[in-house]
Design an enzyme around this catalytic site. Structure first.
Site, PDB file in Angstrom:
ATOM      1  N   LYS A  82       0.847  -1.201   0.000  1.00  0.00           N
ATOM      2  CA  LYS A  82       0.000   0.000   0.000  1.00  0.00           C
ATOM      3  C   LYS A  82       0.878   1.245   0.000  1.00  0.00           C
ATOM      4  O   LYS A  82       1.938   1.276   0.662  1.00  0.00           O
ATOM      5  CB  LYS A  82      -0.891  -0.027   1.234  1.00  0.00           C
ATOM      6  CG  LYS A  82      -1.943   1.086   1.294  1.00  0.00           C
ATOM      7  CD  LYS A  82      -2.822   0.893   2.523  1.00  0.00           C
ATOM      8  CE  LYS A  82      -3.900   1.964   2.599  1.00  0.00           C
ATOM      9  NZ  LYS A  82      -4.718   1.823   3.813  1.00  0.00           N
ATOM     10  N   SER A 157      -9.549   1.892   2.950  1.00  0.00           N
ATOM     11  CA  SER A 157      -8.716   2.647   2.060  1.00  0.00           C
ATOM     12  C   SER A 157      -7.678   1.791   1.317  1.00  0.00           C
ATOM     13  O   SER A 157      -6.978   2.318   0.444  1.00  0.00           O
ATOM     14  CB  SER A 157      -8.006   3.775   2.807  1.00  0.00           C
ATOM     15  OG  SER A 157      -7.228   3.241   3.834  1.00  0.00           O
ATOM     16  N   SER A 181      -9.681  -0.245   7.203  1.00  0.00           N
ATOM     17  CA  SER A 181      -9.155  -0.109   5.840  1.00  0.00           C
ATOM     18  C   SER A 181      -8.510  -1.335   5.230  1.00  0.00           C
ATOM     19  O   SER A 181      -8.225  -1.319   4.030  1.00  0.00           O
ATOM     20  CB  SER A 181      -8.158   1.051   5.802  1.00  0.00           C
ATOM     21  OG  SER A 181      -8.866   2.258   5.969  1.00  0.00           O
TER      22      SER A 181
END
Lengths: 486, 98
Positions: A82, A157, A181
């Site tokens: 990420k 996210s 997330s």
């Protein structure tokens, strides 16, 4: 579904799980992964690739394989990271214009550990800007699309990491979880996503959103690889004083143990205001666990309904402080011009997206004189109540269960207001407030869209979560639901 | 406990200044609406009577000071890698005084 037998060595376990395919040429694997990413680029899962770095690492692994040298436990596995996790020499943007050109000069601890175990990092994945969002729609680089329906959100996210995993471009991914997330996009793409106990995994190198809430965790198509990645990244780090000295168990071995007699508590409040199509899949999933030998009982946790406002107050307060460092000078800055104060305001106004600005603003408000006691301090008292209530529940239960999301994935652009978006976190935030571990597991489909089952464990009891999860995987065969991925 | 908290446009501009973010005339209408809607939702916990101490850490408190011995430092080139403006060994920013 045949239960895998424990065998010597993690490599053979992963081979049985179909992950390492008897270990073919790692360089060829990298090229195949890059082709897959290119073929699925419409999904917009990636922001930056490290083609040369990945090939270089694969060639090194091949050389050492040919010499008969011992390889790390992640050798040959292709991993996505990420884009809020620092990777030395590889652009790290947090999906924000503010960090569009920022290249870290150091690796996060989790990255160091992955490299040490010979994992191959192929690129950085798309996310909500600064991890603020539940759909990967606030990204400066455009939304990531749901693997099963490209007109719908991937969740967030960590949407990019979830989709990269689901489509088979990578075998493993790292996400981060502040209010759900990792678990949210895992649920929305029918993959596994685990948020560890707060303090289990080092945050050194994770670009901070909510420092008392953030954790980095693994995402995978099945349990054993996720357990392996957790094993590699977990453990005390002197550079993050919030990490724990609790020993790290062998999570893969723990996952293989039987879950007989484990007690699951269904949190009643977690099923209120949930789409009926979602809750019916969850009840089916729970029945699978009952048949496998778990004891299931409904339980009430009234404080759960205050988790969402408390979470947002605390997260916004912390982010308003954490994002104060972005002044346009230090992290990929601009040429200095005019007064510093004016340039600071100009850069922050232009380079932060609307959602980020809203949260910085509200965070400043809830910490300000006259309001701090009513909002921030009150939210911290709610936090203690939730923490204590969970502690009581874990006296009677080994694991607690709720749906991961209250709804099915919505259309991109479909939610009307910021508050509607915040409500999507209603199932996941209490876990971050209490610092507990939790996992989202694929629980089937409704209207051809994925549903996720959330299991919550006691502090540092990822082992029990993984044990129940692996049994669930064997009983349902959920890895096959991803189709011909990978 | 007084009634609902509502933020005015003037207060919004005050807080924006604290955040070092500017808000345009066109943005302020929408921001006022969004912020007040969210604050109304946050209000649900204001009226709660809770006799517990606030919690800010969920982890054990760690005494983690290292020995007072020189450790590694960032190489100079690395320190300047991401800076916007540089003059020899100086970071350059906009004018601070005056």
């Amino acid at each position: 579904m045949v239960r895998f037998r424990p065998s010597a060595g993690v490599s053979s376990i992963l081979e049985q799980a179909g992950v390492k395919e008897g270990f073919t040429d790692p360089v060829e694997k990298v090229y195949r992964a890059l082709e897959k990413i290119e073929a699925t680029k419409e999904l917009n899962a990636f922001i930056t690739f490290d083609r040369e770095g990945a090939v270089r690492k694969a060639e090194e692994i091949k050389r050492r394989m040919d010499k008969g040298e011992k390889l790390g436990s992640l050798a040959g596995l292709i991993i996505a990271v990420k884009d809020n996790i620092s990777t030395r020499g590889l652009r790290t943007t947090c999906s924000s214009k503010m960090l569009e050109n920022y290249v870290p000069v150091y690796d996060a601890t989790v990255i160091e550990r992955i490299k040490r175990e010979d994992g191959i990092i192929i690129g950085k994945t798309n996310m909500d800007e600064f991890a603020m969002g539940s759909s990967t729609e606030t990204s400066f680089f455009g939304p990531t699309r749901n693997f099963f329906d490209h007109s719908r959100v991937a969740g967030g996210s960590s949407g990019g990491s979830a989709v990269a995993t689901a489509c088979g471009a990578v075998e493993l991914a790292l996400g981060s979880d502040t209010g759900g997330s990792i678990r949210n996009p895992a649920a929305f793409n029918s993959v596994v996503g685990l948020k560890p106990t707060y303090g289990r995994v080092s945050r050194y190198g994770l670009i901070a959103y909510g420092s008392s809430l953030d954790q980095i965790g693994p995402m995978a198509r099945s349990i054993l690889p996720a357990a392996l990645l957790l094993q590699v990244i977990a453990g005390k780090d002197l550079r993050d004083s919030t990490t724990s000295s609790q020993p790290v168990p062998n999570y893969v071995e723990e996952a293989l143990k039987k879950p007989d007699g484990l007690r699951i508590g269904l949190i009643k409040e977690g099923f209120e205001n949930v789409d009926e199509k979602v809750s019916s899949k969850i009840y089916e999933a729970i029945r699978v666990l009952e048949k496998a030998g778990c004891l299931v009982e409904e339980v009430s946790m009234p404080s759960m309904k205050y988790a969402l406002p408390a979470y947002y107050i605390i997260a916004m307060a912390e982010c308003s402080s954490n994002l104060a460092r972005f002044d346009g000078i230090r992290y990929g800055g601009k040429r200095a011009e005019g007064r510093w104060e004016d340039q600071l305001v100009k850069i922050r106004t232009e380079c932060f997206g609307d959602e980020v600005k809203r949260r910085i603003f509200l965070g400043t408000f809830v910490l300000s004189a006259g309001y701090k006691e009513d909002f921030y301090i009150k939210a911290c008292r709610v936090r203690r109540k939730i923490h204590d209530d969970f502690k009581l529940l874990f006296k009677d239960f080994d694991v607690l269960a709720t749906p991961t999301m209250p709804v099915l994935p919505w259309k991109i652009g479909g939610l009307l207001s910021p508050l509607e978006m915040y409500m999507m976190d209603v199932e996941t935030v209490a876990v971050n407030l209490a610092g507990l571990p939790a996992i989202s597991l694929p629980a089937g489909f409704a209207d051809s869209l994925p549903v996720g089952l959330q299991l919550i464990g006691d502090r540092f009891n990822e082992a029990t979560l993984l044990r129940i999860s692996y049994t669930y995987e064997c009983e349902t065969g959920f890895t096959e639901w991803l189709g011909n991925a990978g | 406990m007084s009634g609902k908290i509502v933020i005015s446009k003037e207060e919004i501009l005050h807080y924006a200044k604290l955040c070092r973010i500017s808000v345009s005339e066109t943005e302020i209408e929408k921001l006022e609406k969004d912020i007040n809607e969210i604050l109304e939702y946050f209000d649900t916990i204001r009226s709660l009577q809770l006799d517990v101490e606030p919690m800010t850490y969920v982890t054990e408190v760690n005494e983690s000071l290292r020995e007072d011995e020189p450790a590694g430092t960032l190489a100079e080139d690395d320190a300047f890698k991401n800076v916007g403006d540089r003059e020899e060994r100086w970071f350059v920013s906009g004018q601070v005084l005056g």
